[in-house]
Motif scaffolding. Structure first.
Motif, PDB file in Angstrom:
ATOM      1  N   LYS A  13      54.501  61.978  60.522  1.00 24.26           N
ATOM      2  CA  LYS A  13      54.313  61.203  61.748  1.00 24.26           C
ATOM      3  C   LYS A  13      55.372  60.108  61.871  1.00 24.26           C
ATOM      4  O   LYS A  13      55.875  59.849  62.978  1.00 24.26           O
ATOM      5  N   ALA A  14      55.735  59.492  60.749  1.00 22.46           N
ATOM      6  CA  ALA A  14      56.769  58.450  60.788  1.00 22.46           C
ATOM      7  C   ALA A  14      58.121  59.024  61.182  1.00 22.46           C
ATOM      8  O   ALA A  14      58.835  58.457  62.017  1.00 22.46           O
ATOM      9  N   CYS A  15      58.489  60.166  60.598  1.00 22.17           N
ATOM     10  CA  CYS A  15      59.765  60.793  60.922  1.00 22.17           C
ATOM     11  C   CYS A  15      59.782  61.278  62.368  1.00 22.17           C
ATOM     12  O   CYS A  15      60.805  61.190  63.055  1.00 22.17           O
ATOM     13  N   ALA A  16      58.650  61.799  62.848  1.00 20.94           N
ATOM     14  CA  ALA A  16      58.587  62.300  64.222  1.00 20.94           C
ATOM     15  C   ALA A  16      58.784  61.169  65.227  1.00 20.94           C
ATOM     16  O   ALA A  16      59.529  61.309  66.206  1.00 20.94           O
ATOM     17  N   VAL A  17      58.125  60.042  65.002  1.00 19.79           N
ATOM     18  CA  VAL A  17      58.273  58.911  65.916  1.00 19.79           C
ATOM     19  C   VAL A  17      59.693  58.351  65.851  1.00 19.79           C
ATOM     20  O   VAL A  17      60.306  58.057  66.882  1.00 19.79           O
ATOM     21  N   ALA A  18      60.233  58.222  64.650  1.00 19.46           N
ATOM     22  CA  ALA A  18      61.607  57.725  64.510  1.00 19.46           C
ATOM     23  C   ALA A  18      62.582  58.634  65.239  1.00 19.46           C
ATOM     24  O   ALA A  18      63.496  58.171  65.940  1.00 19.46           O
ATOM     25  N   GLY A  19      62.392  59.957  65.088  1.00 24.30           N
ATOM     26  CA  GLY A  19      63.263  60.899  65.771  1.00 24.30           C
ATOM     27  C   GLY A  19      63.100  60.860  67.282  1.00 24.30           C
ATOM     28  O   GLY A  19      64.075  60.929  68.027  1.00 24.30           O
ATOM     29  N   TYR A  20      61.867  60.741  67.740  1.00 24.55           N
ATOM     30  CA  TYR A  20      61.599  60.673  69.169  1.00 24.55           C
ATOM     31  C   TYR A  20      62.265  59.447  69.789  1.00 24.55           C
ATOM     32  O   TYR A  20      62.823  59.507  70.894  1.00 24.55           O
ATOM     33  N   LEU A  21      62.211  58.328  69.084  1.00 26.76           N
ATOM     34  CA  LEU A  21      62.777  57.083  69.603  1.00 26.76           C
ATOM     35  C   LEU A  21      64.292  57.024  69.450  1.00 26.76           C
ATOM     36  O   LEU A  21      64.948  56.199  70.096  1.00 26.76           O
ATOM     37  N   GLY A  22      64.857  57.868  68.588  1.00 25.82           N
ATOM     38  CA  GLY A  22      66.301  57.873  68.380  1.00 25.82           C
ATOM     39  C   GLY A  22      66.823  56.611  67.714  1.00 25.82           C
ATOM     40  O   GLY A  22      67.960  56.201  67.954  1.00 25.82           O
ATOM     41  N   LEU A  23      66.013  56.019  66.864  1.00 28.29           N
ATOM     42  CA  LEU A  23      66.418  54.781  66.201  1.00 28.29           C
ATOM     43  C   LEU A  23      67.442  55.043  65.096  1.00 28.29           C
ATOM     44  O   LEU A  23      67.403  56.082  64.434  1.00 28.29           O
ATOM     45  N   PRO A  24      68.357  54.086  64.877  1.00 31.58           N
ATOM     46  CA  PRO A  24      69.332  54.225  63.785  1.00 31.58           C
ATOM     47  C   PRO A  24      68.661  53.944  62.446  1.00 31.58           C
ATOM     48  O   PRO A  24      68.449  52.791  62.067  1.00 31.58           O
ATOM     49  N   ILE A  25      68.315  54.998  61.737  1.00 28.21           N
ATOM     50  CA  ILE A  25      67.566  54.881  60.493  1.00 28.21           C
ATOM     51  C   ILE A  25      68.264  55.675  59.402  1.00 28.21           C
ATOM     52  O   ILE A  25      68.737  56.791  59.638  1.00 28.21           O
ATOM     53  N   ASP A  26      68.329  55.102  58.214  1.00 28.50           N
ATOM     54  CA  ASP A  26      68.769  55.840  57.036  1.00 28.50           C
ATOM     55  C   ASP A  26      67.534  56.459  56.393  1.00 28.50           C
ATOM     56  O   ASP A  26      66.605  55.738  56.001  1.00 28.50           O
ATOM     57  N   TYR A  27      67.525  57.773  56.291  1.00 28.83           N
ATOM     58  CA  TYR A  27      66.398  58.483  55.697  1.00 28.83           C
ATOM     59  C   TYR A  27      66.657  58.683  54.205  1.00 28.83           C
ATOM     60  O   TYR A  27      67.729  59.144  53.812  1.00 28.83           O
ATOM     61  N   VAL A  28      65.652  58.344  53.405  1.00 29.12           N
ATOM     62  CA  VAL A  28      65.770  58.495  51.950  1.00 29.12           C
ATOM     63  C   VAL A  28      64.660  59.433  51.489  1.00 29.12           C
ATOM     64  O   VAL A  28      63.476  59.103  51.571  1.00 29.12           O
ATOM     65  N   PHE A  29      65.064  60.607  51.021  1.00 32.06           N
ATOM     66  CA  PHE A  29      64.097  61.595  50.555  1.00 32.06           C
ATOM     67  C   PHE A  29      63.545  61.198  49.190  1.00 32.06           C
ATOM     68  O   PHE A  29      64.296  60.865  48.275  1.00 32.06           O
ATOM     69  N   VAL A  30      62.231  61.215  49.065  1.00 31.51           N
ATOM     70  CA  VAL A  30      61.549  60.906  47.808  1.00 31.51           C
ATOM     71  C   VAL A  30      61.003  62.215  47.251  1.00 31.51           C
ATOM     72  O   VAL A  30      60.122  62.838  47.853  1.00 31.51           O
ATOM     73  N   ASP A  31      61.533  62.651  46.119  1.00 33.37           N
ATOM     74  CA  ASP A  31      61.139  63.929  45.520  1.00 33.37           C
ATOM     75  C   ASP A  31      59.835  63.741  44.736  1.00 33.37           C
ATOM     76  O   ASP A  31      59.835  63.213  43.623  1.00 33.37           O
ATOM     77  N   LEU A  32      58.736  64.162  45.323  1.00 31.39           N
ATOM     78  CA  LEU A  32      57.433  63.978  44.687  1.00 31.39           C
ATOM     79  C   LEU A  32      57.293  64.838  43.441  1.00 31.39           C
ATOM     80  O   LEU A  32      56.636  64.437  42.470  1.00 31.39           O
ATOM     81  N   ARG A  33      57.915  65.999  43.458  1.00 31.61           N
ATOM     82  CA  ARG A  33      57.814  66.884  42.293  1.00 31.61           C
ATOM     83  C   ARG A  33      58.469  66.264  41.070  1.00 31.61           C
ATOM     84  O   ARG A  33      58.037  66.504  39.936  1.00 31.61           O
ATOM     85  N   ARG A  34      59.488  65.489  41.291  1.00 33.18           N
ATOM     86  CA  ARG A  34      60.189  64.819  40.189  1.00 33.18           C
ATOM     87  C   ARG A  34      59.595  63.452  39.867  1.00 33.18           C
ATOM     88  O   ARG A  34      60.097  62.738  38.996  1.00 33.18           O
ATOM     89  N   GLY A  35      58.565  63.089  40.606  1.00 36.71           N
ATOM     90  CA  GLY A  35      57.893  61.820  40.339  1.00 36.71           C
ATOM     91  C   GLY A  35      58.668  60.598  40.769  1.00 36.71           C
ATOM     92  O   GLY A  35      58.434  59.497  40.245  1.00 36.71           O
ATOM     93  N   GLU A  36      59.566  60.760  41.744  1.00 39.90           N
ATOM     94  CA  GLU A  36      60.369  59.609  42.166  1.00 39.90           C
ATOM     95  C   GLU A  36      59.514  58.504  42.775  1.00 39.90           C
ATOM     96  O   GLU A  36      59.902  57.332  42.751  1.00 39.90           O
ATOM     97  N   HIS A  37      58.341  58.874  43.291  1.00 42.76           N
ATOM     98  CA  HIS A  37      57.450  57.872  43.893  1.00 42.76           C
ATOM     99  C   HIS A  37      56.752  57.026  42.838  1.00 42.76           C
ATOM    100  O   HIS A  37      56.111  56.018  43.175  1.00 42.76           O
ATOM    101  N   THR A  38      56.864  57.396  41.569  1.00 45.36           N
ATOM    102  CA  THR A  38      56.227  56.634  40.494  1.00 45.36           C
ATOM    103  C   THR A  38      57.221  55.781  39.713  1.00 45.36           C
ATOM    104  O   THR A  38      56.826  55.089  38.763  1.00 45.36           O
ATOM    105  N   GLN A  39      58.483  55.830  40.106  1.00 50.46           N
ATOM    106  CA  GLN A  39      59.512  55.092  39.378  1.00 50.46           C
ATOM    107  C   GLN A  39      59.510  53.611  39.770  1.00 50.46           C
ATOM    108  O   GLN A  39      59.163  53.261  40.909  1.00 50.46           O
TER     109      GLN A  39
END
Length: 215
Positions: A13-39
């Motif tokens: 939902k966050a990516c969809a709204v950001a894309g719809y609005l066309g805002l200048p955003i840097d997207y940073v992919f968080v690899d859940l399988r590698r546990g990047e969200h726990t670092q």
């Protein structure tokens, strides 16, 4: 702004709204399988260890609904309505979704898609049946509300539509009985007219590497 995401429901939902609005955003992919969200580096911006997270200057925002409201306000978009009564309606539908539709549709999404993705085996038939029962109960409420309305708040698209609809792109693959509810189906078909809704996620480096490897 930086938006930390994974290709799962809440970040969608966050990516969809950001894309719809066309805002200048840097997207940073968080690899859940590698546990990047726990670092530690990620927990420093989101102590919950969840996605998505938005960093806007000194402000760090987590929770997808808060993020999409912030993005709409930041863009001065009518996706965040100016009238206080409609703002309350946005909060009402977001709260309803988190407690009811998202909860049970998300369970079906987990049973049919996430369990397979993380190697947890086949869907639990009892949990699927229970979630389908609640899905029908709550989607019936939404279906009735949408009669005579183009969008949740009436004739104007809002962040509430992006929030409440986020599980429905997975209806077929997750055994959600969406076709039983013609008004909800009609409403979601309207969302599908937006490129940002159909393809919300940016191409991250891992995807690009995989595509190159198979070229």
């Amino acid at each position: 702004m930086k938006l930390y995401y994974a290709e799962t429901l809440a970040p969608r939902k966050a990516c969809a709204v950001a894309g719809y609005l066309g805002l200048p955003i840097d997207y940073v992919f968080v690899d859940l399988r590698r546990g990047e969200h726990t670092q530690p580096a990620y927990l420093a911006i989101n102590p919950n260890g969840k996605v998505p997270t938005l960093v806007d200057g000194e402000r760090k925002l987590w929770e997808a609904d808060a993020i999409i409201c912030h993005l709409a306000q930041r863009a001065d978009s009518p996706l965040w309505p100016h009238e206080p009564a409609q703002q309350i309606d946005v909060v009402r539908w977001m709260s309803w979704n988190s407690q009811h539709l998202y909860r049970h549709a998300g369970s079906l999404y987990f049973e049919h898609l996430i369990k397979k993705w993380v190697g947890l085996g086949a869907p639990d038939d009892a949990k699927v049946a229970e979630s389908q029962r609640f899905f029908r109960q709550h989607t019936a409420v939404l279906d009735q509300h949408l009669k005579g309305r183009k969008w949740l708040l009436g004739n104007a698209l809002s962040v509430a539509d992006f929030s409440v609809g986020v599980t429905l792109p997975y209806a077929q693959s997750s055994a959600m009985p969406l076709d039983e509810f013609p008004e909800v189906r009609r409403w979601h078909d309207q969302l599908n007219e937006f490129d940002a809704w159909r393809k919300p996620f940016p191409e991250h480096a891992q995807q690009a590497e995989q595509a190159a490897a198979h070229a």
